[in-house]
Scaffold this active site. Structure first.
Site, short mmCIF file in Angstrom:
data_model
loop_
_atom_site.label_atom_id
_atom_site.label_comp_id
_atom_site.label_asym_id
_atom_site.label_seq_id
_atom_site.Cartn_x
_atom_site.Cartn_y
_atom_site.Cartn_z
N ASN A 87 34.06 43.14 31.28
CA ASN A 87 34.70 43.50 32.53
C ASN A 87 34.75 42.66 33.67
O ASN A 87 35.69 42.46 34.42
CB ASN A 87 34.09 44.87 33.07
CG ASN A 87 34.73 45.15 34.24
OD1 ASN A 87 36.04 45.54 34.53
ND2 ASN A 87 33.90 44.91 35.24
N TYR B 146 44.37 32.32 35.57
CA TYR B 146 44.07 33.86 35.30
C TYR B 146 44.72 34.33 34.20
O TYR B 146 44.19 34.77 33.27
CB TYR B 146 44.37 34.50 36.57
CG TYR B 146 44.05 36.06 36.54
CD1 TYR B 146 42.77 36.14 36.75
CD2 TYR B 146 45.06 37.09 36.32
CE1 TYR B 146 42.30 37.78 36.85
CE2 TYR B 146 44.79 38.27 36.25
CZ TYR B 146 43.46 38.80 36.36
OH TYR B 146 43.14 40.00 36.51
N ALA C 226 46.11 32.56 31.49
CA ALA C 226 45.79 31.87 30.23
C ALA C 226 44.32 32.62 29.86
O ALA C 226 44.21 32.88 28.62
CB ALA C 226 45.38 30.47 30.53
N LYS D 8 43.36 35.70 30.58
CA LYS D 8 43.66 37.16 30.09
C LYS D 8 44.35 37.04 28.69
O LYS D 8 43.99 37.88 27.73
CB LYS D 8 44.37 38.06 31.24
CG LYS D 8 43.60 38.14 32.23
CD LYS D 8 42.14 38.89 31.97
CE LYS D 8 41.61 39.36 33.12
NZ LYS D 8 40.05 40.03 32.94
N1 LIG Z 1 42.15 45.25 39.96
C1 LIG Z 1 43.19 44.96 39.07
O1 LIG Z 1 44.29 45.11 39.30
C2 LIG Z 1 43.01 44.47 37.99
C3 LIG Z 1 44.03 44.27 36.86
C4 LIG Z 1 43.75 43.84 35.54
C5 LIG Z 1 42.47 43.18 35.21
N2 LIG Z 1 41.67 43.40 35.93
C6 LIG Z 1 40.35 42.92 35.66
O2 LIG Z 1 39.29 43.71 35.73
C7 LIG Z 1 38.16 43.38 35.75
C8 LIG Z 1 37.41 43.83 37.16
O3 LIG Z 1 38.01 43.57 38.34
P1 LIG Z 1 38.07 44.45 39.43
O4 LIG Z 1 39.39 44.71 39.96
O5 LIG Z 1 37.16 45.60 39.33
O6 LIG Z 1 37.29 43.44 40.30
P2 LIG Z 1 36.20 43.44 41.65
O7 LIG Z 1 36.12 42.32 42.46
O8 LIG Z 1 36.25 44.83 42.17
O9 LIG Z 1 34.90 43.63 40.73
C9 LIG Z 1 34.61 42.34 40.18
C10 LIG Z 1 32.85 42.65 39.75
O10 LIG Z 1 32.84 41.60 38.81
C11 LIG Z 1 31.57 40.78 39.24
N3 LIG Z 1 31.63 39.42 38.82
C12 LIG Z 1 32.45 38.45 39.12
N4 LIG Z 1 31.90 37.40 38.46
C13 LIG Z 1 30.90 37.62 37.47
C14 LIG Z 1 30.17 36.81 36.67
N5 LIG Z 1 30.37 35.61 36.37
N6 LIG Z 1 29.21 37.56 36.07
C15 LIG Z 1 28.89 38.66 36.17
N7 LIG Z 1 29.50 39.41 37.18
C16 LIG Z 1 30.70 38.91 37.76
C17 LIG Z 1 31.70 40.76 40.71
O11 LIG Z 1 30.43 40.54 41.41
C18 LIG Z 1 32.27 42.29 41.04
O12 LIG Z 1 31.19 43.28 41.08
C19 LIG Z 1 38.36 41.86 36.00
O13 LIG Z 1 37.95 41.22 34.68
C20 LIG Z 1 39.74 41.82 36.38
O14 LIG Z 1 40.36 40.39 36.09
C21 LIG Z 1 41.83 44.05 37.47
#
Ligand SMILES: NC(=O)c1ccc[n+]([C@@H]2O[C@H](COP(=O)([O-])OP(=O)(O)OC[C@H]3O[C@@H](n4cnc5c(N)ncnc54)[C@H](O)[C@@H]3O)[C@@H](O)[C@H]2O)c1
Length: 273
Positions: free
Chosen positions: A85, A180, A182, A184
């Site tokens: 994640n 981003y 690419a 995903k």
């Molecule tokens: N929020 C959205 O709308 C959304 C939509 C599609 C996909 N996503 C994907 O879901 C995932 C989670 O996103 P979110 O919205 O919860 O973001 P967020 O920023 O709320 O949480 C992300 C977490 O990942 C941790 N993190 C970042 N880089 C890291 C690394 N190199 N190693 C370990 N931990 C790391 C951060 O410290 C944070 O706690 C991501 O992959 C994001 O791309 C989010």
């Protein structure tokens, strides 16, 4: 109900946002947890709150990932679920990109409404540094590969397991940054290939492709939010449970016929299949 009773799960980037909510729902459904985050504080805090092991590691660092899974194997002796994640969309302090993502689509609309032509441009890729490109690919795509590879060393001999990779609708539609998208899109291809490879070992591999969900990641989308909501048939951003319950389903035995699939809670933003 204990849909994940007896299962041991590692969730990366679970110190906040979607990962943290997935951890809460997994716990509620009976799973034993390993909470990973790049932030030691965040990983330990949630592990204290929910019980389980908190491990700080940057998923883009293959040595740190190897050490994390070695600890999982020695302390838990088993791994049933991996959720890849961890991720980010905007580099901290990158106000210029945030401004463009918010303002350019609205300016283009205004220009069209005034009779065109469109004269304001996003120009994110032409201004992207090598470092911006590589860090995005490293965290999302390398991280997913590194963690999956180590998880398989535990899951392969078990002849069971489940991997859930975090994609995004952006991997299909484009939008935000090309780095981003690419990353995903790569995660979706990786998911399908790995699913075919490990199916004979009883391991399932699927992806989630969320639409726009309220977390810290989407907080910078202020001006763009109205436009995104207008483009979403449900006219709202999703909440964290919209993704967490989908993860519970994919991780549970209810999804025993699901592999190589992309489940996309997105309010109708993208409709497919
Ligand atoms: N929020 C959205 O709308 C959304 C939509 C599609 C996909 N996503 C994907 O879901 C995932 C989670 O996103 P979110 O919205 O919860 O973001 P967020 O920023 O709320 O949480 C992300 C977490 O990942 C941790 N993190 C970042 N880089 C890291 C690394 N190199 N190693 C370990 N931990 C790391 C951060 O410290 C944070 O706690 C991501 O992959 C994001 O791309 C989010």
């Amino acid at each position: 109900m204990a849909r994940l009773g007896g299962k041991k799960a590692l969730i990366t980037g679970a110190g906040a946002g979607l990962g943290a909510q997935i951890a809460r729902r997994f716990k509620q459904e009976g799973a034993e947890l390993v909470i990973n985050d790049i932030s030691d504080d965040a990983a330990r805090k949630l592990a204290r709150e929910l019980g389980g092991i908190g491990i700080a590691a940057d998923v883009s660092d293959s040595n740190a990932v190897r050490e994390m899974f070695a600890r999982v194997e020695s302390e838990l002796g088993q791994l049933d679920i991996l959720v890849n994640n961890a991720g980010f969309a905007f580099k901290p302090g990158d106000q210029e990109t945030i401004n463009r993502v918010n303002e350019v689509p609205l300016k283009q609309l205004a220009e069209l409404e005034a009779g065109g032509p469109v004269q304001t441009h996003l120009d994110l890729t032409v201004d992207m540094t090598d470092q911006d490109w590589h860090r995005m690919i490293a965290v999302h795509l390398d991280g997913t590969f590194f963690c999956s590879r180590e998880a398989l060393k535990i899951m392969n001999p078990q002849l069971s397991g489940c991997i859930i990779n975090m994609g995004s609708i952006m991997g299909t539609t484009g939008g935000m940054g090309s780095n981003y998208c690419a990353a995903k899109a790569g995660i979706l291809g990786f998911t399908r290939s790995l699913a075919r490879e490990v199916v004979s070992r009883g391991i399932r591999v699927n992806a989630l492709a969320p639409g726009f969900i309220d977390t810290e990641l989407t907080e910078p989308l202020v001006a763009a939010r109205t436009l995104i909501e207008a483009q979403t048939p449900m006219r709202r951003f999703g909440d964290r449970d919209d993704i967490a319950w989908a993860a519970v389903y994919l991780a549970s035995d209810e999804a025993k016929f699901m592999t190589g699939q992309v489940l996309s809670p997105n309010g109708g933003y993208v409709m497919s299949q």
